[in-house]
Motif scaffolding. Structure first.
Motif, mmCIF file in Angstrom:
data_model
loop_
_atom_site.group_PDB
_atom_site.id
_atom_site.type_symbol
_atom_site.label_atom_id
_atom_site.label_comp_id
_atom_site.label_asym_id
_atom_site.label_seq_id
_atom_site.Cartn_x
_atom_site.Cartn_y
_atom_site.Cartn_z
ATOM 1 N N ASP A 185 -1.307 4.218 -9.205
ATOM 2 C CA ASP A 185 -0.994 5.043 -10.372
ATOM 3 C C ASP A 185 -0.270 4.203 -11.410
ATOM 4 O O ASP A 185 0.897 3.841 -11.239
ATOM 5 C CB ASP A 185 -0.133 6.237 -9.960
ATOM 6 C CG ASP A 185 -0.062 7.292 -11.059
ATOM 7 O OD1 ASP A 185 -0.353 6.958 -12.222
ATOM 8 O OD2 ASP A 185 0.281 8.450 -10.747
ATOM 9 N N LEU A 186 -0.970 3.901 -12.504
ATOM 10 C CA LEU A 186 -0.423 3.084 -13.585
ATOM 11 C C LEU A 186 -0.033 3.926 -14.792
ATOM 12 O O LEU A 186 0.146 3.400 -15.891
ATOM 13 C CB LEU A 186 -1.452 2.026 -14.008
ATOM 14 C CG LEU A 186 -1.875 1.013 -12.941
ATOM 15 C CD1 LEU A 186 -3.026 0.154 -13.473
ATOM 16 C CD2 LEU A 186 -0.705 0.130 -12.541
ATOM 17 N N SER A 187 0.137 5.211 -14.602
ATOM 18 C CA SER A 187 0.496 6.088 -15.719
ATOM 19 C C SER A 187 1.802 5.613 -16.353
ATOM 20 O O SER A 187 2.817 5.444 -15.681
ATOM 21 C CB SER A 187 0.674 7.527 -15.225
ATOM 22 O OG SER A 187 -0.507 8.006 -14.625
ATOM 23 N N ALA B 203 -3.057 2.756 -3.835
ATOM 24 C CA ALA B 203 -2.325 4.025 -3.932
ATOM 25 C C ALA B 203 -0.825 3.843 -4.166
ATOM 26 O O ALA B 203 -0.037 4.757 -3.920
ATOM 27 C CB ALA B 203 -2.557 4.876 -2.681
ATOM 28 N N ALA B 204 -0.420 2.683 -4.677
ATOM 29 C CA ALA B 204 0.996 2.472 -4.986
ATOM 30 C C ALA B 204 1.390 3.294 -6.209
ATOM 31 O O ALA B 204 0.585 3.506 -7.114
ATOM 32 C CB ALA B 204 1.258 0.997 -5.246
ATOM 33 N N THR C 89 -8.290 -7.916 -14.575
ATOM 34 C CA THR C 89 -9.702 -7.723 -14.939
ATOM 35 C C THR C 89 -9.987 -6.241 -15.150
ATOM 36 O O THR C 89 -9.266 -5.373 -14.641
ATOM 37 C CB THR C 89 -10.639 -8.261 -13.849
ATOM 38 O OG1 THR C 89 -10.459 -7.497 -12.648
ATOM 39 C CG2 THR C 89 -10.374 -9.735 -13.576
ATOM 40 N N GLN C 90 -11.051 -5.976 -15.883
ATOM 41 C CA GLN C 90 -11.446 -4.590 -16.128
ATOM 42 C C GLN C 90 -11.755 -3.842 -14.838
ATOM 43 O O GLN C 90 -11.378 -2.672 -14.697
ATOM 44 C CB GLN C 90 -12.641 -4.552 -17.077
ATOM 45 C CG GLN C 90 -13.000 -3.157 -17.592
ATOM 46 C CD GLN C 90 -11.932 -2.567 -18.492
ATOM 47 O OE1 GLN C 90 -11.463 -3.225 -19.419
ATOM 48 N NE2 GLN C 90 -11.537 -1.318 -18.236
ATOM 49 N N PRO C 91 -12.438 -4.459 -13.856
ATOM 50 C CA PRO C 91 -12.673 -3.741 -12.599
ATOM 51 C C PRO C 91 -11.389 -3.285 -11.905
ATOM 52 O O PRO C 91 -11.361 -2.212 -11.291
ATOM 53 C CB PRO C 91 -13.427 -4.773 -11.746
ATOM 54 C CG PRO C 91 -14.139 -5.614 -12.735
ATOM 55 C CD PRO C 91 -13.189 -5.730 -13.895
ATOM 56 N N GLN C 92 -10.330 -4.085 -11.990
ATOM 57 C CA GLN C 92 -9.061 -3.681 -11.390
ATOM 58 C C GLN C 92 -8.534 -2.415 -12.067
ATOM 59 O O GLN C 92 -8.057 -1.495 -11.394
ATOM 60 C CB GLN C 92 -8.022 -4.803 -11.515
ATOM 61 C CG GLN C 92 -8.234 -5.967 -10.568
ATOM 62 C CD GLN C 92 -7.271 -7.106 -10.840
ATOM 63 O OE1 GLN C 92 -7.241 -7.654 -11.946
ATOM 64 N NE2 GLN C 92 -6.472 -7.457 -9.855
ATOM 65 N N LEU C 93 -8.626 -2.379 -13.389
ATOM 66 C CA LEU C 93 -8.189 -1.188 -14.117
ATOM 67 C C LEU C 93 -9.056 0.012 -13.769
ATOM 68 O O LEU C 93 -8.555 1.124 -13.570
ATOM 69 C CB LEU C 93 -8.252 -1.428 -15.624
ATOM 70 C CG LEU C 93 -7.106 -2.169 -16.300
ATOM 71 C CD1 LEU C 93 -7.351 -2.225 -17.799
ATOM 72 C CD2 LEU C 93 -5.770 -1.500 -16.010
ATOM 73 N N ASN C 94 -10.360 -0.212 -13.691
ATOM 74 C CA ASN C 94 -11.275 0.884 -13.401
ATOM 75 C C ASN C 94 -11.035 1.493 -12.029
ATOM 76 O O ASN C 94 -11.327 2.669 -11.808
ATOM 77 C CB ASN C 94 -12.725 0.388 -13.499
ATOM 78 C CG ASN C 94 -13.125 0.002 -14.909
ATOM 79 O OD1 ASN C 94 -12.426 0.304 -15.864
ATOM 80 N ND2 ASN C 94 -14.250 -0.672 -15.031
ATOM 81 N N ALA C 95 -10.505 0.696 -11.115
ATOM 82 C CA ALA C 95 -10.247 1.183 -9.763
ATOM 83 C C ALA C 95 -8.922 1.935 -9.657
ATOM 84 O O ALA C 95 -8.682 2.641 -8.679
ATOM 85 C CB ALA C 95 -10.241 0.011 -8.777
ATOM 86 N N ALA C 96 -8.080 1.789 -10.680
ATOM 87 C CA ALA C 96 -6.750 2.405 -10.665
ATOM 88 C C ALA C 96 -6.750 3.733 -11.402
ATOM 89 O O ALA C 96 -7.756 4.156 -11.980
ATOM 90 C CB ALA C 96 -5.743 1.447 -11.299
ATOM 91 N N ARG C 97 -5.598 4.400 -11.358
ATOM 92 C CA ARG C 97 -5.385 5.610 -12.150
ATOM 93 C C ARG C 97 -4.386 5.288 -13.255
ATOM 94 O O ARG C 97 -3.514 4.449 -13.085
ATOM 95 C CB ARG C 97 -4.844 6.743 -11.272
ATOM 96 C CG ARG C 97 -5.864 7.256 -10.253
ATOM 97 C CD ARG C 97 -5.271 8.371 -9.392
ATOM 98 N NE ARG C 97 -4.271 7.866 -8.468
ATOM 99 C CZ ARG C 97 -3.096 8.443 -8.223
ATOM 100 N NH1 ARG C 97 -2.762 9.547 -8.871
ATOM 101 N NH2 ARG C 97 -2.258 7.924 -7.352
ATOM 102 N N GLY C 98 -4.534 5.956 -14.370
ATOM 103 C CA GLY C 98 -3.620 5.730 -15.479
ATOM 104 C C GLY C 98 -3.718 6.880 -16.452
ATOM 105 O O GLY C 98 -4.326 7.910 -16.146
ATOM 106 N N ASP C 99 -3.140 6.713 -17.623
ATOM 107 C CA ASP C 99 -3.212 7.773 -18.621
ATOM 108 C C ASP C 99 -3.126 7.189 -20.017
ATOM 109 O O ASP C 99 -3.187 5.962 -20.200
ATOM 110 C CB ASP C 99 -2.120 8.822 -18.382
ATOM 111 C CG ASP C 99 -0.707 8.266 -18.494
ATOM 112 O OD1 ASP C 99 -0.536 7.125 -18.983
ATOM 113 O OD2 ASP C 99 0.239 8.963 -18.074
ATOM 114 N N MET D 209 0.839 -1.194 0.000
ATOM 115 C CA MET D 209 0.000 0.000 0.000
ATOM 116 C C MET D 209 0.876 1.247 0.000
ATOM 117 O O MET D 209 1.740 1.426 0.850
ATOM 118 C CB MET D 209 -0.917 0.013 1.232
ATOM 119 C CG MET D 209 -1.907 1.166 1.245
ATOM 120 S SD MET D 209 -2.919 1.229 2.756
ATOM 121 C CE MET D 209 -3.844 -0.272 2.609
ATOM 122 N N GLY D 210 0.665 2.101 -1.003
ATOM 123 C CA GLY D 210 1.425 3.340 -1.104
ATOM 124 C C GLY D 210 2.888 3.150 -1.468
ATOM 125 O O GLY D 210 3.673 4.099 -1.397
ATOM 126 N N ALA D 211 3.268 1.942 -1.886
ATOM 127 C CA ALA D 211 4.674 1.657 -2.186
ATOM 128 C C ALA D 211 5.183 2.487 -3.362
ATOM 129 O O ALA D 211 4.445 2.773 -4.303
ATOM 130 C CB ALA D 211 4.845 0.174 -2.491
#
Length: 268
Positions: free
Chosen positions: A227-229, A205-206, A240-250, A184-186
């Motif tokens: 943050d998967l930016s 929040a990693a 899975t799509q839900p995992q992506l939807n819960a994350a941040r990216g760009d 978490m937060g890593a």
């Protein structure tokens, strides 16, 4: 992934909006008890604020996917008769829905495993497991209500683990195991995690900006607000799509084929 393993709200009786509870939080604007219809559920079983869920305080809804369980329960298990038409069946329908959702999640993982050439040594066993789980989803409401889903998962899990080992071995280097790790937060910006085992890891929040997550096992990993930016998720395993939807990216996040870039991610 087959359409039968994707949520189809047009053929569902709004089961996720009725059967499941949620609490007033950062994810939901109000409290709702199990079996209580969401205040946004319309007469046609559609969501009245579907296009503005996040700004309305219902971001939790945007990261949920029943993997096709909703329409299966609505149209197959209960023969197209809704809980509004037959109130006497409502309780059982609400009990069956989460069971079906878990079975469909297993079908989704087994289907992916069978599509992995590296997992060919276990394809025959995977196919038998897929057929068994599919048969279970066709059972009656009475049978599904009493089903020991944990036992079914216990039968399938070793096959998914073997699939993971075979697929990750193709990464071409010694792979890392952080299974179930609390990250978490890593600070993992730019981390070389190709072929790693992050099964069940807590990555809330990693910072994974620019990280290499290709061929990484992400089954059950918690990616909320991660943050998967710029990260590379090419061929990520059991994502899975839900995992992506819960994350941040760009726009620079590299996704596996067949996944949708979440609408809340910046486009440029």
């Amino acid at each position: 992934m087959p359409e039968t393993l994707r949520g189809d709200c047009s053929n569902c009786f709004g089961l996720c909006c009725v059967a499941l509870p949620f609490a007033n939080s950062a994810d939901f604007a109000v409290n709702k008890a199990p079996g209580e219809p969401c205040r946004n559920l319309q007469e046609d079983f559609r969501c009245g604020i579907h296009t503005r869920l996040r700004p309305s305080g219902f971001s939790g809804c945007t990261v949920y996917d029943c993997f096709g369980a909703g329409q299966k329960v609505s149209q197959v298990t209960f023969g197209g008769v809704s809980w509004r038409e037959a109130p006497e069946s409502a309780r059982r329908m609400y009990e069956v829905f989460p069971v079906m959702r878990q079975l469909h999640e297993l079908l989704r993982y087994l289907t992916e495993a069978l599509a992995r050439p590296a997992a060919r040594p276990v394809h025959a066993e995977l196919r038998r497991a897929l057929e068994r789980v599919e048969d279970l989803t066709e059972g009656s409401a009475e049978v599904l209500e009493k089903l020991d889903v944990a036992a079914v998962r216990g039968e399938v899990n070793p096959l998914l683990l073997r699939t993971s080992t075979l697929v990750r071995a193709t990464a071409g280097a010694r792979t890392k195991s952080r299974r179930g790790a609390d990250l978490m937060g890593a600070r993992l910006r730019g981390a070389k995690l190709r072929g790693a085992d992050l099964r069940g890891a807590l990555l809330i929040a990693a910072d994974l900006k620019g990280a290499d997550l290709s061929l990484t096992d992400l089954i059950g990993a918690d990616l909320r607000d991660a943050d998967l930016s710029g990260a590379d998720l090419t061929d990520a395993l059991f994502l899975t799509q839900p995992q992506l939807n819960a994350a941040r990216g760009d726009a620079t996040t590299r996704l596996p084929q067949g996944f949708e870039r979440p609408s809340h991610w910046p486009r440029s």
